[in-house]
Design a protein around this motif. Structure first.
Motif, PDB file in Angstrom:
ATOM      1  N   TRP A 124       0.820  -1.204   0.000  1.00 35.20           N
ATOM      2  CA  TRP A 124       0.000   0.000   0.000  1.00 35.20           C
ATOM      3  C   TRP A 124       0.857   1.259   0.000  1.00 35.20           C
ATOM      4  CZ3 TRP A 124      -4.687   0.416  -1.525  1.00 35.20           C
ATOM      5  CH2 TRP A 124      -5.577  -0.643  -1.397  1.00 35.20           C
ATOM      6  N   THR A 125       2.036   1.189   0.607  1.00 32.37           N
ATOM      7  CA  THR A 125       2.950   2.330   0.560  1.00 32.37           C
ATOM      8  C   THR A 125       3.352   2.641  -0.877  1.00 32.37           C
ATOM      9  OG1 THR A 125       3.813   1.759   2.743  1.00 32.37           O
ATOM     10  CG2 THR A 125       5.153   3.222   1.395  1.00 32.37           C
ATOM     11  N   ILE A 126       3.617   1.596  -1.654  1.00 36.64           N
ATOM     12  CA  ILE A 126       3.987   1.792  -3.060  1.00 36.64           C
ATOM     13  C   ILE A 126       2.824   2.379  -3.855  1.00 36.64           C
ATOM     14  CG2 ILE A 126       4.688   0.583  -5.166  1.00 36.64           C
ATOM     15  CD1 ILE A 126       6.151  -1.424  -3.365  1.00 36.64           C
ATOM     16  N   LEU A 127       1.606   1.921  -3.575  1.00 43.45           N
ATOM     17  CA  LEU A 127       0.443   2.376  -4.330  1.00 43.45           C
ATOM     18  C   LEU A 127       0.021   3.798  -3.958  1.00 43.45           C
ATOM     19  CD1 LEU A 127      -1.790  -0.835  -4.253  1.00 43.45           C
ATOM     20  CD2 LEU A 127      -0.574   0.098  -6.224  1.00 43.45           C
ATOM     21  N   LEU A 128       0.148   4.157  -2.682  1.00 47.96           N
ATOM     22  CA  LEU A 128      -0.412   5.420  -2.203  1.00 47.96           C
ATOM     23  C   LEU A 128       0.583   6.575  -2.183  1.00 47.96           C
ATOM     24  CD1 LEU A 128      -2.539   4.057   0.779  1.00 47.96           C
ATOM     25  CD2 LEU A 128      -3.357   4.761  -1.461  1.00 47.96           C
ATOM     26  N   ASN A 129       1.876   6.316  -2.361  1.00 54.99           N
ATOM     27  CA  ASN A 129       2.826   7.428  -2.346  1.00 54.99           C
ATOM     28  C   ASN A 129       2.624   8.283  -3.591  1.00 54.99           C
ATOM     29  OD1 ASN A 129       5.115   6.980  -4.482  1.00 54.99           O
ATOM     30  ND2 ASN A 129       4.779   4.957  -3.568  1.00 54.99           N
ATOM     31  N   PRO A 130       3.103   9.519  -3.588  1.00 53.85           N
ATOM     32  CA  PRO A 130       2.838  10.432  -4.723  1.00 53.85           C
ATOM     33  C   PRO A 130       3.247   9.889  -6.073  1.00 53.85           C
ATOM     34  CG  PRO A 130       3.740  11.639  -2.859  1.00 53.85           C
ATOM     35  CD  PRO A 130       3.820  10.180  -2.496  1.00 53.85           C
ATOM     36  N   ALA A 131       4.234   8.976  -6.139  1.00 55.06           N
ATOM     37  CA  ALA A 131       4.655   8.400  -7.415  1.00 55.06           C
ATOM     38  C   ALA A 131       3.897   7.120  -7.749  1.00 55.06           C
ATOM     39  CB  ALA A 131       6.160   8.108  -7.393  1.00 55.06           C
ATOM     40  N   GLY A 132       3.050   6.621  -6.815  1.00 52.53           N
ATOM     41  CA  GLY A 132       2.307   5.395  -7.053  1.00 52.53           C
ATOM     42  C   GLY A 132       1.056   5.630  -7.879  1.00 52.53           C
ATOM     43  N   VAL A 133       0.414   4.524  -8.267  1.00 49.88           N
ATOM     44  CA  VAL A 133      -0.771   4.608  -9.131  1.00 49.88           C
ATOM     45  C   VAL A 133      -1.901   5.349  -8.435  1.00 49.88           C
ATOM     46  CG1 VAL A 133      -2.510   3.260 -10.355  1.00 49.88           C
ATOM     47  CG2 VAL A 133      -0.123   2.481 -10.320  1.00 49.88           C
ATOM     48  N   LEU A 134      -2.254   4.927  -7.218  1.00 49.84           N
ATOM     49  CA  LEU A 134      -3.354   5.571  -6.500  1.00 49.84           C
ATOM     50  C   LEU A 134      -2.985   6.971  -6.035  1.00 49.84           C
ATOM     51  CD1 LEU A 134      -4.742   2.597  -4.382  1.00 49.84           C
ATOM     52  CD2 LEU A 134      -5.536   3.452  -6.585  1.00 49.84           C
ATOM     53  N   GLY A 135      -1.721   7.182  -5.698  1.00 48.49           N
ATOM     54  CA  GLY A 135      -1.279   8.514  -5.303  1.00 48.49           C
ATOM     55  C   GLY A 135      -1.391   9.506  -6.446  1.00 48.49           C
ATOM     56  N   GLN A 136      -0.988   9.113  -7.643  1.00 44.34           N
ATOM     57  CA  GLN A 136      -1.110   9.983  -8.807  1.00 44.34           C
ATOM     58  C   GLN A 136      -2.575  10.223  -9.166  1.00 44.34           C
ATOM     59  OE1 GLN A 136       1.188   8.284 -11.975  1.00 44.34           O
ATOM     60  NE2 GLN A 136       3.164   8.803 -11.047  1.00 44.34           N
ATOM     61  N   LEU A 137      -3.386   9.168  -9.075  1.00 43.77           N
ATOM     62  CA  LEU A 137      -4.816   9.312  -9.379  1.00 43.77           C
ATOM     63  C   LEU A 137      -5.480  10.288  -8.420  1.00 43.77           C
ATOM     64  CD1 LEU A 137      -7.263   8.403 -11.037  1.00 43.77           C
ATOM     65  CD2 LEU A 137      -7.557   6.511  -9.419  1.00 43.77           C
ATOM     66  N   ALA A 138      -5.136  10.190  -7.143  1.00 42.69           N
ATOM     67  CA  ALA A 138      -5.701  11.124  -6.162  1.00 42.69           C
ATOM     68  C   ALA A 138      -5.276  12.558  -6.461  1.00 42.69           C
ATOM     69  CB  ALA A 138      -5.256  10.721  -4.749  1.00 42.69           C
ATOM     70  N   GLY A 139      -4.027  12.735  -6.905  1.00 36.68           N
ATOM     71  CA  GLY A 139      -3.570  14.072  -7.267  1.00 36.68           C
ATOM     72  C   GLY A 139      -4.312  14.629  -8.470  1.00 36.68           C
ATOM     73  N   TRP A 140      -4.545  13.783  -9.468  1.00 35.77           N
ATOM     74  CA  TRP A 140      -5.279  14.227 -10.664  1.00 35.77           C
ATOM     75  C   TRP A 140      -6.729  14.592 -10.335  1.00 35.77           C
ATOM     76  CZ3 TRP A 140      -3.204   9.482 -13.800  1.00 35.77           C
ATOM     77  CH2 TRP A 140      -1.867   9.739 -14.157  1.00 35.77           C
ATOM     78  N   LEU A 141      -7.327  13.860  -9.382  1.00 27.38           N
ATOM     79  CA  LEU A 141      -8.720  14.126  -9.009  1.00 27.38           C
ATOM     80  C   LEU A 141      -8.857  15.251  -7.988  1.00 27.38           C
ATOM     81  CD1 LEU A 141     -10.066  10.461  -8.732  1.00 27.38           C
ATOM     82  CD2 LEU A 141     -10.358  12.072 -10.624  1.00 27.38           C
TER      83      LEU A 141
END
Length: 284
Positions: A124-141
């Motif tokens: 989850w750390t990999i997914l949620l960090n700013p460079a991760g998939v979910l982290g980038q998606l959250a930034g775009w949204l």
């Protein structure tokens, strides 16, 4: 009478090893932790032989510790509610599946338990960090940063705790009589009415037990809040770890652990009585 008495004696003797094991692994450590929480402590001399309630007074009067306990409480409640909302429908779908799909779906539900908790937290750390998939998606949204926030902690905790909700609810629904639903439909009942008056009361014992398990495990969780919450989103177990292994203030850490245990027990007992009352009223 003699046979009955001898059977009772044999059962009592057979229970002695289990009782001794329970006392050795649970009761004695709890008593020692309770005694440790009352010891005096000095940062230069360490643990002192005298006894005091200063550690408990510090916890209940210091805003830092009160914020920690409040954060632990609301994150545990939100995680439990999300597990009920997600796990309840999953368990219902699982109970209505036929072989072999029910076995496949059950394996998917239990699959997170086959992976180490630390590995899942790092995932989850990999997914949620700013460079991760979910982290980038959250930034775009426009949701901002996810890492080191309560949102990240709750997301990971729901993923970890969901099987502990699905299995009890599914077990309760497995014991239910499907003919009751069919009879209700034949009498013209709507799907909503069948769900609230037949399915929900049957699933309620599983929801109760699952909620208690999820809440207790979430309130005492350490790895996920430490890795995904960071130093700003600590929960009670993280503070206990800090006091024992970083600050070396074992009495204060023991006091926090005992207060966490007492709060957990009181909340779960109150919740259990509340849900049992609702369940009895629904059956009556």
């Amino acid at each position: 009478m003699k046979i009955t008495g001898s059977r009772g004696l044999l059962r009592g003797v057979g229970a002695l090893p289990l009782g001794a094991l329970f006392a050795l692994l649970v009761l004695i450590p709890l008593v020692l932790t309770l005694m440790l929480s009352f010891h005096q402590y000095d940062y230069q001399q360490g643990i002192l032989p005298g006894y005091t309630v200063e550690h408990y007074l510090t916890i209940v009067t210091d805003d830092y510790f009160l914020r920690i306990f409040w954060r632990t409480l609301w994150i545990s409640v939100v995680t439990t509610l999300l597990c009920v909302l997600i796990g309840g429908p999953e368990a219902y779908i699982l109970s209505r599946m036929r072989r072999p799909w029910n076995s496949v779906f059950l394996l998917l539900v239990l699959s997170p338990l086959l992976v180490s908790l630390v590995v899942r937290a790092f995932g989850w750390t990999i997914l949620l960090n700013p460079a991760g998939v979910l982290g980038q998606l959250a930034g775009w949204l426009g949701f901002g940063r996810l890492m080191y926030t309560p949102t990240a902690v709750i997301i990971a905790l729901v993923h970890v705790m969901l099987p502990f909700m699905v299995i009890p609810v599914w077990t309760s629904l497995q014991k239910a009589d499907p003919s009751a639903e069919q009879a209700a439909y034949s009498l013209g009942a709507s799907r909503a009415r069948v769900f609230w008056q037949i399915v929900a009361p049957q699933a309620l014992p599983g929801v109760l037990s699952g909620s208690l398990i999820v809440f207790g495990l979430t309130a005492s969780s350490f790895a996920i809040p430490a890795l995904l919450g960071g130093s700003r989103q600590k929960m009670a177990a993280s503070v206990v770890y800090d006091q024992f292994l970083i600050q070396l203030n074992w009495p204060l850490g023991a006091a926090i652990a005992m207060l966490l245990l007492v709060a957990n027990v009181l909340i779960m007992m109150s919740y259990g009585r509340l849900v049992e009352g609702v369940y009895k009223r629904s059956l009556g």
